[in-house]
Design a protein around this motif. Structure first.
Motif, short mmCIF file in Angstrom:
data_model
loop_
_atom_site.label_atom_id
_atom_site.label_comp_id
_atom_site.label_asym_id
_atom_site.label_seq_id
_atom_site.Cartn_x
_atom_site.Cartn_y
_atom_site.Cartn_z
N LEU A 4 3.00 -9.08 6.67
CA LEU A 4 3.65 -9.51 7.91
C LEU A 4 3.02 -8.74 9.07
N ILE A 5 2.72 -9.46 10.16
CA ILE A 5 2.18 -8.85 11.37
C ILE A 5 3.04 -9.29 12.54
N MET A 6 3.59 -8.31 13.24
CA MET A 6 4.48 -8.58 14.36
C MET A 6 3.98 -7.85 15.60
N LYS A 7 3.98 -8.53 16.72
CA LYS A 7 3.66 -7.91 18.01
C LYS A 7 4.65 -8.44 19.03
N ASP A 8 5.20 -7.54 19.83
CA ASP A 8 6.19 -7.96 20.84
C ASP A 8 7.43 -8.60 20.22
N GLY A 9 7.72 -8.27 18.99
CA GLY A 9 8.87 -8.88 18.34
C GLY A 9 8.61 -10.28 17.83
N LYS A 10 7.38 -10.77 17.93
CA LYS A 10 7.01 -12.10 17.47
C LYS A 10 6.16 -11.98 16.20
N VAL A 11 6.47 -12.79 15.22
CA VAL A 11 5.75 -12.78 13.96
C VAL A 11 4.51 -13.65 14.09
N HIS A 12 3.36 -13.06 13.84
CA HIS A 12 2.09 -13.80 13.89
C HIS A 12 1.54 -14.10 12.51
N LYS A 13 2.07 -13.44 11.50
CA LYS A 13 1.70 -13.75 10.11
C LYS A 13 2.87 -13.31 9.24
N ASN A 14 3.20 -14.14 8.24
CA ASN A 14 4.26 -13.78 7.31
C ASN A 14 3.99 -14.46 5.97
N THR A 15 3.55 -13.67 4.99
CA THR A 15 3.34 -14.19 3.65
C THR A 15 4.28 -13.51 2.65
N LEU A 16 5.35 -12.92 3.14
CA LEU A 16 6.32 -12.31 2.24
C LEU A 16 6.98 -13.39 1.37
N GLY B 64 0.82 -1.20 0.00
CA GLY B 64 0.00 0.00 0.00
C GLY B 64 0.85 1.25 0.00
N ASP B 65 0.21 2.36 -0.31
CA ASP B 65 0.89 3.64 -0.34
C ASP B 65 0.05 4.66 0.42
N PRO B 66 0.40 4.97 1.68
CA PRO B 66 -0.39 5.92 2.47
C PRO B 66 -0.30 7.34 1.98
N GLY B 67 0.58 7.61 1.04
CA GLY B 67 0.59 8.93 0.44
C GLY B 67 -0.58 9.13 -0.51
N VAL B 68 -1.24 8.02 -0.90
CA VAL B 68 -2.36 8.08 -1.84
C VAL B 68 -3.68 7.82 -1.13
N ASN B 69 -3.77 6.71 -0.40
CA ASN B 69 -4.98 6.36 0.34
C ASN B 69 -4.64 5.27 1.35
N LEU B 70 -5.63 4.89 2.14
CA LEU B 70 -5.45 3.81 3.12
C LEU B 70 -6.33 2.61 2.77
N ASP B 71 -6.72 2.49 1.53
CA ASP B 71 -7.62 1.41 1.13
C ASP B 71 -7.02 0.03 1.39
N PHE B 72 -5.71 -0.07 1.40
CA PHE B 72 -5.09 -1.37 1.64
C PHE B 72 -5.44 -1.94 3.01
N LEU B 73 -5.78 -1.09 3.97
CA LEU B 73 -6.13 -1.56 5.31
C LEU B 73 -7.53 -2.18 5.35
N ALA B 74 -8.33 -1.94 4.32
CA ALA B 74 -9.68 -2.52 4.27
C ALA B 74 -9.66 -4.00 3.95
N ASP B 75 -8.54 -4.50 3.41
CA ASP B 75 -8.41 -5.93 3.08
C ASP B 75 -7.12 -6.46 3.69
N PRO B 76 -7.11 -6.62 5.02
CA PRO B 76 -5.86 -7.01 5.68
C PRO B 76 -5.39 -8.41 5.30
N GLU B 77 -6.31 -9.31 4.99
CA GLU B 77 -5.91 -10.67 4.65
C GLU B 77 -5.00 -10.68 3.43
N ARG B 78 -5.32 -9.83 2.47
CA ARG B 78 -4.51 -9.78 1.25
C ARG B 78 -3.32 -8.84 1.38
N ASN B 79 -3.50 -7.69 2.00
CA ASN B 79 -2.49 -6.62 1.91
C ASN B 79 -1.54 -6.55 3.09
#
Length: 461
Positions: free
Chosen positions: A449-461, A431-446
């Motif tokens: 990687l999701i990290m909390k406390d230094g732990k990876v809870h999702k990684n599809t890179l 996504g590009d927050p300089g343009v819009n935040l639409d990417f946050l509306a579809d978190p499963e796809r966009n």
């Protein structure tokens, strides 16, 4: 199963094997996506994120030429691209956007993913199971911290903090403090009157709300929530849309009662947030010492200037009576909802005109179908804010609002920013927050990687 587990323990199996068996037992309760994509890191090696466009939570444009070094649960430092870290585990972010974990400052952990009927009729154990599943989904939408605005979230918060279930950090308020006939009085007319020594209502027993009349009762109920571990206190100072018996225009709690709650919270070095819509209620709450106005969509210029003069925060939600709004059958509720929706646009304009410190939240309540819209309800607010400012509001600014809990914060340190010493809560996104935040509306796809406390809870890179 218990007998077999006991036998295994008594045979002194290694801790590694024991934890592996426990994880296998809990696996059926996890969401399939989390099992497939979210291996939790067990290594103590430093973690280096490289090759990125970094949005640090300040509201400034993303920048390149930087790496993020994570040590344990914290961000150790930001390094130039050429820096080399020995023995670090490297994650190539593939030139994608790296941003802080999102923060929702008005979330009902226990009440968002269930219907109102279930909330008042189901076993409490069932409610916790539903809430635990919703907490995992909240994290997988990219929300690594929430400020719980009322409900019995203490046990779930502890389970998340101890690693028993995945979920966001929870700044728990505990039971909402309401006057008789107030926004948190869910009793039926047939339940009235209640004798002075009468039993608590079902909603009070569950810890959703507590009824308090008079300064002495307010002190007791607020102190009970602080004893249970509240990070801040939620008081209800006016009517609402979702409740049937308190008109939207009503003003609730006297100034003396509100001040009693504020003083009890202040004695514990934290603050009171208050549900209120009308100018009269807002001004009364501010005079009593409340530090954060929740909603306030009917505020006038005088009320907003008073917020500005006292340094009060304004926690606004996108109540726009659109596809994301709650659906009410009662005509009176629909009329109140329409009035609030009309006030929402004016409220965002007033907040910006007077430079009010503004937090963002959703307040999804008793609406399991709507929880998936959490990110979308942020993205659509670009009609009021430029995308970078709005994303900064949902990260760094909301982190400052959470810090109002002071000594009662369960997570001392910086949240919502990517900076040295801050908690290692990060997202990698397309996504590009300089343009819009639409990417946050579809978190499963966009959200890659999701990290909390230094732990990876999702990684599809």
């Amino acid at each position: 199963m218990c007998q077999r587990l006991h036998l295994r323990v008594t045979q002194d199996l290694s801790r590694r094997h024991f934890l592996g068996g426990a994880a296998a037992m809990l696996a059926p309760f996890a969401l399939p996506q989390a099992v497939a994509q979210t291996p939790v890191q067990q290594t103590r090696r430093p973690l280096l994120l490289r090759n990125m466009r970094l949005f640090d939570g300040s509201g400034q444009a993303p920048r390149a030429g930087v790496q993020v070094l994570i040590q344990g649960q914290r961000i150790a430092e930001l390094l130039p691209t050429a820096a080399v870290v020995e023995n670090a585990q490297v994650i190539d972010c593939q030139g994608k956007l790296v941003l802080p974990g999102l923060i929702d400052t008005h979330w009902h952990t226990m009440l968002a993913g269930i219907s109102q009927l279930s909330a008042v009729s189901a076993d409490l154990g069932y409610l916790y199971l539903v809430a635990a599943q919703e907490a995992q989904r909240t994290l997988l939408r990219g929300f690594t911290s929430v400020r719980d605005a009322g409900g019995p979230a203490f046990a779930l918060k502890r389970a998340i903090d101890e690693g028993l279930v995945p979920g966001p950090r929870i700044f728990a308020s505990g039971a909402m403090i309401s006057q008789t006939s107030g926004h948190g009085d869910f009793r039926l007319r047939s339940d009235l009157p209640r004798a002075a020594n009468g039993p608590l209502s079902l909603v009070e027993q569950m810890g959703v709300a507590m009824i308090a009349d008079g300064e002495a009762e307010v002190l007791r109920r607020v102190r009970e929530q602080l004893m249970l571990g509240a990070s801040q206190i939620k008081m209800l100072a006016g009517g609402g849309v979702a409740s049937l018996y308190d008109p939207l225009d009503s003003t609730q709690f006297s100034e003396r009662e509100l001040r009693a709650g504020v003083e009890a919270a202040s004695d514990w070095n934290t603050y009171v947030m208050t549900h209120v819509y009308t100018p009269k209620g807002i001004q009364r709450a501010i005079r009593a010492g409340v530090k954060c106005i929740e909603h306030g969509q009917l505020a006038d210029e005088a009320s907003v200037r008073m917020m500005q003069g006292e340094g009060v925060w304004w926690s606004l939600q996108p109540f726009l009576q659109d596809a994301d709004a709650n659906v009410y059958a009662d005509p009176g509720q629909r009329a109140s909802q329409r009035q609030v929706a009309e006030g929402t646009e004016k409220a965002y304009a007033l907040a910006q005109k007077h430079g009010i410190r503004t937090g963002w939240g959703t307040d999804i309540l008793f609406n399991p179908k709507n929880t998936a819209t959490q990110g979308r309800q942020l993205a659509k607010l670009t009609r009021f804010y430029d995308p970078l400012t709005l994303l900064g509001q949902a990260t760094g600014t909301n982190g400052q609002l959470l810090a109002l809990s002071g000594a009662r914060s369960p997570y001392p340190g910086v949240l919502g920013r990517i900076a040295a010493g801050a908690w290692a809560d990060l997202l990698v996104a397309d996504g590009d927050p300089g343009v819009n935040l639409d990417f946050l509306a579809d978190p499963e796809r966009n959200l890659r990687l999701i990290m909390k406390d230094g732990k990876v809870h999702k990684n599809t890179l």
